[in-house]
Design an enzyme around this catalytic site. Structure first.
Site, PDB file in Angstrom:
ATOM      1  N   HIS A  56      57.260  56.260  31.892  1.00 60.65           N
ATOM      2  CA  HIS A  56      56.709  54.966  32.299  1.00 60.65           C
ATOM      3  C   HIS A  56      56.451  54.930  33.816  1.00 60.65           C
ATOM      4  CE1 HIS A  56      56.988  50.368  31.467  1.00 60.65           C
ATOM      5  NE2 HIS A  56      56.227  50.590  32.514  1.00 60.65           N
ATOM      6  N   LEU A  59      50.406  54.770  37.936  1.00 60.90           N
ATOM      7  CA  LEU A  59      49.754  55.586  38.971  1.00 60.90           C
ATOM      8  C   LEU A  59      48.557  54.873  39.603  1.00 60.90           C
ATOM      9  CD1 LEU A  59      49.915  59.204  37.462  1.00 60.90           C
ATOM     10  CD2 LEU A  59      51.362  58.189  39.227  1.00 60.90           C
ATOM     11  N   ARG A  60      48.129  53.771  38.975  1.00 68.17           N
ATOM     12  CA  ARG A  60      47.136  52.844  39.560  1.00 68.17           C
ATOM     13  C   ARG A  60      45.702  53.368  39.655  1.00 68.17           C
ATOM     14  NH1 ARG A  60      50.380  48.925  38.377  1.00 68.17           N
ATOM     15  NH2 ARG A  60      51.876  48.281  39.953  1.00 68.17           N
ATOM     16  N   ASN A  90      47.501  50.223  32.452  1.00 69.17           N
ATOM     17  CA  ASN A  90      46.991  48.980  33.064  1.00 69.17           C
ATOM     18  C   ASN A  90      46.270  49.228  34.385  1.00 69.17           C
ATOM     19  OD1 ASN A  90      49.407  49.529  34.441  1.00 69.17           O
ATOM     20  ND2 ASN A  90      49.944  47.374  34.705  1.00 69.17           N
ATOM     21  N   HIS A 177      56.027  46.356  25.758  1.00 68.56           N
ATOM     22  CA  HIS A 177      56.542  45.538  26.867  1.00 68.56           C
ATOM     23  C   HIS A 177      56.923  44.204  26.212  1.00 68.56           C
ATOM     24  CE1 HIS A 177      56.214  43.603  31.009  1.00 68.56           C
ATOM     25  NE2 HIS A 177      56.178  42.560  30.187  1.00 68.56           N
ATOM     26  N   HIS A 230      61.644  49.288  29.187  1.00 71.61           N
ATOM     27  CA  HIS A 230      62.555  48.587  30.106  1.00 71.61           C
ATOM     28  C   HIS A 230      63.437  47.488  29.500  1.00 71.61           C
ATOM     29  CE1 HIS A 230      58.989  46.048  30.059  1.00 71.61           C
ATOM     30  NE2 HIS A 230      58.338  46.771  30.943  1.00 71.61           N
ATOM     31  N   ASN A 276      59.195  42.662  36.605  1.00 70.80           N
ATOM     32  CA  ASN A 276      59.029  42.250  35.215  1.00 70.80           C
ATOM     33  C   ASN A 276      59.439  43.410  34.303  1.00 70.80           C
ATOM     34  OD1 ASN A 276      58.045  41.726  32.660  1.00 70.80           O
ATOM     35  ND2 ASN A 276      55.997  41.134  33.318  1.00 70.80           N
ATOM     36  N   ASP A 303      59.419  52.855  35.497  1.00 74.70           N
ATOM     37  CA  ASP A 303      58.508  51.713  35.694  1.00 74.70           C
ATOM     38  C   ASP A 303      58.079  51.635  37.167  1.00 74.70           C
ATOM     39  OD1 ASP A 303      56.848  49.642  35.102  1.00 74.70           O
ATOM     40  OD2 ASP A 303      58.412  48.192  34.608  1.00 74.70           O
TER      41      ASP A 303
HETATM   42  O1  DOR Z   1      57.185  44.768  37.237  1.00 73.36           O
HETATM   43  C1  DOR Z   1      56.268  45.223  36.579  1.00 73.36           C
HETATM   44  N1  DOR Z   1      55.187  45.759  37.165  1.00 73.36           N
HETATM   45  N2  DOR Z   1      56.334  45.154  35.258  1.00 73.36           N
HETATM   46  C2  DOR Z   1      55.286  45.471  34.474  1.00 73.36           C
HETATM   47  O2  DOR Z   1      55.403  45.368  33.291  1.00 73.36           O
HETATM   48  C3  DOR Z   1      54.006  45.891  35.073  1.00 73.36           C
HETATM   49  C4  DOR Z   1      54.230  46.465  36.407  1.00 73.36           C
HETATM   50  C5  DOR Z   1      52.966  46.634  37.194  1.00 73.36           C
HETATM   51  O3  DOR Z   1      51.982  47.156  36.647  1.00 73.36           O
HETATM   52  O4  DOR Z   1      52.956  46.282  38.375  1.00 73.36           O
HETATM   53 ZN    ZN Z   2      56.401  46.440  31.458  1.00 77.41          ZN
HETATM   54 ZN    ZN Z   3      55.434  49.094  33.594  1.00 79.92          ZN
END
Ligand code: DOR
Ligand code: ZN
Ligand code: ZN
Length: 428
Positions: A56, A59-60, A90, A177, A230, A276, A303
């Site tokens: 998890h 890498l953006r 995402n 999630h 998580h 989150n 995460d």
């Molecule tokens: O804290 C979090 N950041 N939880 C997530 O589920 C997504 C992640 C993010 O992509 O920044």
């Molecule tokens: Zn998440």
């Molecule tokens: Zn995540």
């Protein structure tokens, strides 16, 4: 010279041994191995682990290269001792097609610091309405086996059921999630004593637990595999424990931050603690540690959620959720699990390499440290003590909750198929 002799390392924390790497593989493991023609790495007092695997990682790339790229994220991974990471979907655009997952996969190949296994989105645009082309992503060069809308919950039970049914065809897994959206509208932190004192919108444990309960039942009903991202509450642990006792195909992860930090830190209003799922209570932290120790929770997953400073250095309510984690994960696990006596180093190898690789059905990683195996290895100095200094991070982002905190242990070397990616704690 392609031979490397790692001399006198405690393999998985056991008796000191020598490990000889030849090219991309481990040639021999034993005592008194010849150093002839080899570069020697003196490893007395150090722990040798299989290369860590993260299920998890954010890498953006594509889309948010201001916070991380595949290259900077894989550098951070190598520094943290990882040889493989799963890249969450995402991104912008969302990794919901064969084209996008192949792009991420190709960028991973080019990076050379760490293998990148793309995760595919479950639904188109992470919108939770229409199943993405799971089969096409699986059949692509990226060979996707893990699907997740992470960041968002697949809250529609019918969509979740269909996804679980679909991935059975290729032994895939849906990573959920777990966050009931209606129960967390406007939520800013864990719902409890601290949230009522601070007057911040609460995020009840039941919002996580109700989705986990539903999804383990759905997975059992259709005979498929679900993975819970998580875990953050003691109640979630109980549900996963129950599902496993039934023999259902359920696995779960916990983040390093949920093993160490609590919602008391939110009193500082420092958005570095905004994440989150939210930081929970001391009782939750203890339940998560116990569950990781007894195997109810299968693995640690970072995460790793990089954000640029303008998205974090602002008031609490406006700040983005998430913290970077790749470069500190092993140290946090050492402190919370090893130094506390809950887990030995063989247990760490299991929870941070063997099991996450097995859940992701990842080949070539999470393998035993023995002759003939790919030389994906991590050497750790457990005696090291040092304060976390984000200015030295390989990650493009700095949003760590551990700045200035002293954590134990340091990765001194990482090898990816015999090639050193980290030497003496620095990127090679
Ligand atoms: O804290 C979090 N950041 N939880 C997530 O589920 C997504 C992640 C993010 O992509 O920044
Ligand atoms: Zn998440
Ligand atoms: Zn995540």
């Amino acid at each position: 010279m392609s031979k490397i002799l790692i001399r006198g390392a405690k393999v998985l924390g056991g008796e000191p041994q020598d490990v000889l790497i030849d090219g991309e593989s481990i040639e021999a493991v034993g005592t008194g191995l010849s150093a002839e023609g080899a570069t020697v790495v003196e490893a007395e007092g150090k722990i040798l682990l299989p290369g860590l695997v993260d299920l998890h990682t954010h890498l953006r790339e594509p889309g948010r290269e201001d916070s991380e790229t595949v290259l900077t994220g894989t550098k951070a991974a190598a520094v943290g001792g990882f040889t493989a990471v799963h890249a969450m979907a995402n991104t912008f655009p969302v990794a919901d097609t064969a084209g996008v997952v192949e792009q991420v996969w190709r960028l991973g190949k080019e990076s050379g610091y760490c293998d990148v296994q793309p995760v595919g989105a479950v639904t188109v645009g992470l919108e939770g309405k229409k199943l993405a082309e799971l089969g096409a992503m699986h059949d692509s060069a990226a060979g996707v086996k893990v699907f997740s809308d992470d960041g968002k919950c697949v809250d529609d039970a019918v969509i979740m059921r269909r996804a679980l049914e679909y991935v059975k065809a290729f032994d895939g897994v849906v990573a959920q999630h777990a966050q009931e959206p209606r129960l967390t509208e406007g939520a800013q932190m864990n719902e409890g004593v601290v949230s009522s004192e601070l007057g911040l919108g609460g995020w009840p444990a039941v919002a996580e637990e109700s989705i986990i309960a539903r999804d383990v039942l759905l997975a059992a009903h259709v005979g498929s595999r679900v993975h819970i991202c998580h875990l953050s509450t003691a109640g979630s642990v109980e549900i996963v424990r129950w599902a496993k006792s039934k023999g259902w195909n359920v696995t779960a992860e916990v983040t390093p931050h949920h093993l160490l930090l609590t919602d008391e830190l939110v009193r500082t209003y420092n958005p570095v603690y905004k994440v989150n799922p939210p930081l929970r209570t001391e009782a939750d932290v203890m339940a998560l540690r116990e569950a990781l120790a007894d195997g109810t929770i299968d693995c640690v997953a970072t995460d790793h959620a990089p954000h640029p400073h303008e998205d974090k250095d602002c008031e609490w309510a406006a700040a983005a959720m998430g913290m970077v984690g790749l470069e500190t994960a092993l140290s946090v696990v050492q402190q919370t699990m090893v130094d506390s006596g809950l887990l030995d180093w063989a247990g760490v190898a299991d929870r941070m390499s063997f099991r996450p690789a097995a859940i992701g059905r990842l080949e070539g990683h999470g393998r035993p440290v023995s002759a003939g195996e790919p030389a994906n290895l991590t050497l750790v100095d457990p005696a090291y003590r040092g304060a976390v200094d984000p200015s030295g991070f390989a990650s493009r982002s700095r949003n760590t909750p551990y700045e200035g905190r002293e954590l134990p242990g340091r990765v001194t070397h990482t090898w990816l198929r015999g090639r050193a990616t980290v030497v003496d704690g620095n990127l090679a």
